[in-house]
Design an enzyme around this catalytic site. Sequence first.
Site, mmCIF file in Angstrom:
data_model
loop_
_atom_site.group_PDB
_atom_site.id
_atom_site.type_symbol
_atom_site.label_atom_id
_atom_site.label_comp_id
_atom_site.label_asym_id
_atom_site.label_seq_id
_atom_site.Cartn_x
_atom_site.Cartn_y
_atom_site.Cartn_z
ATOM 1 N N LYS A 202 0.852 -1.197 0.000
ATOM 2 C CA LYS A 202 0.000 0.000 0.000
ATOM 3 C C LYS A 202 0.884 1.241 0.000
ATOM 4 O O LYS A 202 1.787 1.370 0.825
ATOM 5 C CB LYS A 202 -0.910 -0.001 1.237
ATOM 6 C CG LYS A 202 -1.930 -1.148 1.239
ATOM 7 C CD LYS A 202 -2.844 -1.052 2.451
ATOM 8 C CE LYS A 202 -3.649 -2.320 2.670
ATOM 9 N NZ LYS A 202 -4.694 -2.561 1.697
ATOM 10 N N GLU A 236 -12.891 -3.140 9.460
ATOM 11 C CA GLU A 236 -13.503 -3.596 8.218
ATOM 12 C C GLU A 236 -15.011 -3.673 8.398
ATOM 13 O O GLU A 236 -15.489 -4.013 9.487
ATOM 14 C CB GLU A 236 -12.987 -4.993 7.866
ATOM 15 C CG GLU A 236 -11.500 -5.028 7.622
ATOM 16 C CD GLU A 236 -11.066 -6.391 7.127
ATOM 17 O OE1 GLU A 236 -11.074 -6.579 5.913
ATOM 18 O OE2 GLU A 236 -10.760 -7.258 7.954
ATOM 19 N N ASP A 255 -5.016 -13.544 12.049
ATOM 20 C CA ASP A 255 -5.230 -13.050 10.697
ATOM 21 C C ASP A 255 -4.607 -11.665 10.482
ATOM 22 O O ASP A 255 -4.152 -11.363 9.386
ATOM 23 C CB ASP A 255 -6.747 -12.990 10.443
ATOM 24 C CG ASP A 255 -7.108 -12.703 8.991
ATOM 25 O OD1 ASP A 255 -6.446 -13.287 8.111
ATOM 26 O OD2 ASP A 255 -8.037 -11.918 8.746
ATOM 27 N N HIS A 260 -0.010 -7.794 9.341
ATOM 28 C CA HIS A 260 -0.309 -6.428 8.901
ATOM 29 C C HIS A 260 -0.109 -5.386 10.013
ATOM 30 O O HIS A 260 0.522 -4.355 9.820
ATOM 31 C CB HIS A 260 -1.757 -6.321 8.409
ATOM 32 C CG HIS A 260 -2.123 -7.372 7.403
ATOM 33 N ND1 HIS A 260 -1.236 -7.836 6.458
ATOM 34 C CD2 HIS A 260 -3.274 -8.055 7.179
ATOM 35 C CE1 HIS A 260 -1.828 -8.745 5.719
ATOM 36 N NE2 HIS A 260 -3.058 -8.900 6.132
ATOM 37 N N LYS A 360 -13.965 -7.262 12.204
ATOM 38 C CA LYS A 360 -14.905 -7.373 11.087
ATOM 39 C C LYS A 360 -16.245 -6.797 11.521
ATOM 40 O O LYS A 360 -16.578 -6.807 12.712
ATOM 41 C CB LYS A 360 -15.126 -8.848 10.729
ATOM 42 C CG LYS A 360 -13.838 -9.605 10.412
ATOM 43 C CD LYS A 360 -13.556 -9.579 8.945
ATOM 44 C CE LYS A 360 -12.346 -10.432 8.607
ATOM 45 N NZ LYS A 360 -11.648 -9.942 7.419
HETATM 46 C C1 BG6 Z 1 -6.113 -10.220 4.783
HETATM 47 C C2 BG6 Z 1 -6.963 -10.899 5.818
HETATM 48 O O1 BG6 Z 1 -4.767 -10.570 4.955
HETATM 49 O O2 BG6 Z 1 -6.258 -8.810 4.917
HETATM 50 C C3 BG6 Z 1 -8.415 -10.499 5.635
HETATM 51 O O3 BG6 Z 1 -6.838 -12.306 5.703
HETATM 52 C C4 BG6 Z 1 -8.551 -8.999 5.662
HETATM 53 O O4 BG6 Z 1 -9.226 -11.081 6.640
HETATM 54 C C5 BG6 Z 1 -7.574 -8.354 4.685
HETATM 55 O O5 BG6 Z 1 -9.875 -8.683 5.272
HETATM 56 C C6 BG6 Z 1 -7.566 -6.848 4.844
HETATM 57 O O6 BG6 Z 1 -6.848 -6.280 3.799
HETATM 58 P P1 BG6 Z 1 -7.193 -4.839 3.240
HETATM 59 O O7 BG6 Z 1 -6.148 -4.596 2.205
HETATM 60 O O8 BG6 Z 1 -8.583 -4.910 2.681
HETATM 61 O O9 BG6 Z 1 -7.113 -3.904 4.404
#
Ligand code: BG6
Length: 512
Positions: A202, A236, A255, A260, A360
């Site tokens: 990103k 999200e 996850d 991330h 989520k």
């Molecule tokens: C993924 C996860 O690695 O990243 C997902 O497995 C999540 O659960 C996604 O929704 C989020 O990515 P982004 O780019 O939409 O923020």
Amino acid sequence: MTADEAVSAAEEHPGQPGDPCVMVIFGAAGDLTKRKLIPALYNLAKGTLLSKEFAVVGVARAGMTTEEFRRKLGQDMQEFATEQIDPGLWEWLGQRLYYLPGNFSDPAVYRDLRTLLDKVDTDHGTRGNYFYYLATSPGYFAEIVRHLGETGLAREENGRWRRVIIEKPFGRDLDSARALNREISQILSESQIYRIDHYLGKETVQNILVFRFANGIFEPIWNRRYVDHVQITVAETVGVEQRGGYYEEAGTLRDMVPNHISQLISLTAMEPPISFEANAVRDEQAKILRAIQPLTPEEVLVRAVRGQYGEGMMEGARVPAYRAEPKVAPDSATETFVALKLSIDNWRWADVPFYLRTGKRLPSRVTEIAIQFKRAPLILFRKTPVDRLTPNRLVLHIQPDEGISLRFGAKVPGPVVRLGSVDMAFQYKDYFGSKPSTGYERLLYDCMTGDATLFQRADMVEAGWSVVAPILDVWKALPPRSFPNYAAGTWGPREADELLERDGRQWRRSDK
Ligand code: BG6
């Protein structure tokens, strides 16, 4: 600088095309290939960053011919391309796509692959440089690497390079991540391994480093003397959709946090690297991850909050509870929300809490890092309602409204002194336009040019898992009793608010 000047300054150095090479995609019939990888390659070709000597070989179980593979991806591009497709350019790329059906556990597939790669090298001048993209389920990672080793397809010699990109999840806990690192390192050297984290693709995430280290004014205040605390939100609106099977095994902590969110923490908190060379940057990132104080079991109980969404309303529509999603157990104990308070044990960040939350079915899709500064001494404004003044806050807006904003106090015009809060805001699109991309372009390009800066090194992955290990252990031993504990469309369970309220703080309102 005007927007036009900013763009033309940026375009002065468009970059050299990647090396001649073949990209071999294991799991090429899956979603990632059609949604991200092929559109990203197309964008690279359009920007002339793809070598003219380039080809793709897809490997997957589905029975398909090369012709069918090309046709299928051509159709998929109609749906997933980020830009209008130029038929000539697509034809160029389409002719460079090959397909090999087979089972990843079958040694014969790798012999066939070697033969096909020899032919592709001859036809396209790709010079024996290959990178393998493992877009398979994680159970195959080690096995594919072993087969590549046995067939000589991982061997670098006579100036040819061989690299392997490994998707997440890299392990499911510290032990399995270590075991995977051990296994693949018997075949590959660390410099051949590219552990991908799509957050590093990103633009706004990459910009954290530029913002911090290409500007002289922020670094002097980027520490415990001036920063009160840091909040990282990755929210999200989606539920688990069709991924219930995976999610039941993973949960939000696995996850999102060791990968991330750890990336976001390390880029925000790391020391300046001695250069922008891959290992110099990653050394500093790894150091920060190792400096995150592991939570004791007692701390897990008060500093780690888990939640699971129940039924609720999202944008005026009723949505089901997590437990009612496909492939989810009706009494599932899997978390869909996590909030944590972490501490970084070093001189820069001692006593500065890092609060994280991710989940989520939250009310809005937003990823941001908010650096909240300490309040100014209030003496001057004793007779004014300053207690209501929001402290200075710098927010790095990662998505969707990419940009950076700084909140500060200003005098409300009028005869009496009253203070208001205002925002100074920079939005990417105002200066650089918004160039649609998949987020994979830069990562694929870097792999083709041998730059591993934006990929995770073995020690970083292990450090990320070490952060969550104590939480996984305690949560496993003490199953949640109150799930579901937040309604879809709300900001997580009450305990997430209490986590900050106990410290006299609150979450930044991230609603749009
Ligand atoms: C993924 C996860 O690695 O990243 C997902 O497995 C999540 O659960 C996604 O929704 C989020 O990515 P982004 O780019 O939409 O923020």
